[in-house]
Design an enzyme around this catalytic site. Structure first.
Site, PDB file in Angstrom:
ATOM      1  N   ARG A  40       0.836  -1.205   0.000  1.00 31.67           N
ATOM      2  CA  ARG A  40       0.000   0.000   0.000  1.00 31.67           C
ATOM      3  C   ARG A  40       0.871   1.256   0.000  1.00 31.67           C
ATOM      4  O   ARG A  40       0.571   2.237  -0.680  1.00 31.67           O
ATOM      5  CB  ARG A  40      -0.934   0.001   1.211  1.00 31.67           C
ATOM      6  CG  ARG A  40      -2.016  -1.058   1.137  1.00 31.67           C
ATOM      7  CD  ARG A  40      -2.973  -0.947   2.299  1.00 31.67           C
ATOM      8  NE  ARG A  40      -3.790   0.263   2.197  1.00 31.67           N
ATOM      9  CZ  ARG A  40      -4.519   0.756   3.196  1.00 31.67           C
ATOM     10  NH1 ARG A  40      -4.529   0.163   4.372  1.00 31.67           N
ATOM     11  NH2 ARG A  40      -5.233   1.853   3.018  1.00 31.67           N
ATOM     12  N   CYS A  81      -1.328   6.202   8.978  1.00 32.10           N
ATOM     13  CA  CYS A  81      -1.670   4.938   8.329  1.00 32.10           C
ATOM     14  C   CYS A  81      -2.724   5.250   7.278  1.00 32.10           C
ATOM     15  O   CYS A  81      -2.644   6.276   6.618  1.00 32.10           O
ATOM     16  CB  CYS A  81      -2.149   3.908   9.354  1.00 32.10           C
ATOM     17  SG  CYS A  81      -3.524   4.493  10.384  1.00 32.10           S
TER      18      CYS A  81
END
Length: 282
Positions: free
Chosen positions: A181, A240
């Site tokens: 990611r 995050c």
């Protein structure tokens, strides 16, 4: 004794009947937001309340402005923590079934409001059950107490703080998402892939060993000393996808004895709401 980072199943088992301890089940799955609550009702640690990530631990989502899990207001949290029977004399223990990734959100929120007697159950629900410890079905409640907040704004970084940090080499941005990611190779949740420019990748799952327990404090210390380099934790900003699992890294950092850093609560899902904000891939 006050527990401020992690607590073992054996220690918790000794306090199940302690009225000065509050247990909170934080199980939650992004792909099935009702599963955690269903699992709680089917079985939980005796005395545990249930905290739903998106109902209890998240504020109002404003499409195109906030991230996926913005912080609740102080007033909302005070009402919630008071209803859960938390005051200055209470030890809180949070747990989940995902290595502490959801429980760390509650841990961080309480610390943000000045409550230090909060710990995450190492191993969580899977270890509790694997050891054959008691459980209970249904729902539970506690008598309310008065939670008095002592907010700590120094633990929070705004999007403006992050933008400023991009121009200041004395700061370090640390991304808790997986390497795929971070690189932008695979983005299963957010509409834009990549990472904030200059951030380094530190997947939160690497805080755990193969058994799903937190790695020893000495190992965590070595990990974060390498990640931080010469940057003091006070000048590090963790993020995050939506401000939830980054708290896992902050928990590990404190457990390692390195102190506290800042959380960017909006994280990647807020960052990408403005197409003028820069992104990097690979």
């Amino acid at each position: 004794m006050t527990y401020r980072t992690l607590i073992s199943t054996s220690v918790l088992n000794q306090h199940l009947d302690d009225p000065a301890w509050v247990l909170v089940d934080c199980r939650f799955a992004l792909d099935d937001p009702t599963r955690g609550e269903r699992d709680y009702e089917q079985g939980h640690i005796p005395g545990a309340l249930y905290a739903h990530l998106e109902r209890d631990l998240t504020g109002t989502v404003i499409p195109g402005k906030t991230g996926r899990h913005p912080l609740p207001s102080v007033e909302e949290l005070v009402e919630r923590f008071s209803a859960w029977g938390i005051d200055a004399n209470v030890q809180v223990v949070a747990y989940d079934d995902s290595g502490g990734s959801m429980a760390a959100r509650l841990w961080w929120l309480l610390r943000w409001l000045g409550h230090e007697a909060v710990a995450v159950l190492d191993g969580g629900w899977p270890w509790w059950r694997a050891e054959g410890r008691p459980f209970r079905r249904g729902r539970e409640w506690r008598s309310p107490r008065r939670f008095i907040p002592r907010p700590r704004p120094e633990l929070v970084a705004s999007v403006e703080d992050v933008l400023a940090a991009l121009q200041d080499p004395s700061f370090r941005l640390i991304d808790a998402r997986s390497l795929e990611r971070y690189r932008g190779e695979h983005e299963p949740i957010d509409p834009v892939a990549g990472h904030i420019p200059g951030a380094i990748c530190a997947p939160y799952l690497e805080n755990l060993d193969a058994r799903g327990l937190f790695r020893p404090a000495a190992e965590l210390r070595a990990r974060f000393e390498q990640l931080l380099g010469d940057t003091p934790p006070s000048r590090a900003i963790f993020y995050c996808g939506s401000g939830v699992t980054a708290a896992h890294n902050l928990l590990a950092l404190l457990h390692a004895g390195l102190g506290e850093a800042r959380l960017y609560p909006g994280s990647w899902s807020e960052w990408i709401t403005d197409p003028m904000r820069p992104i990097e891939r690979a």
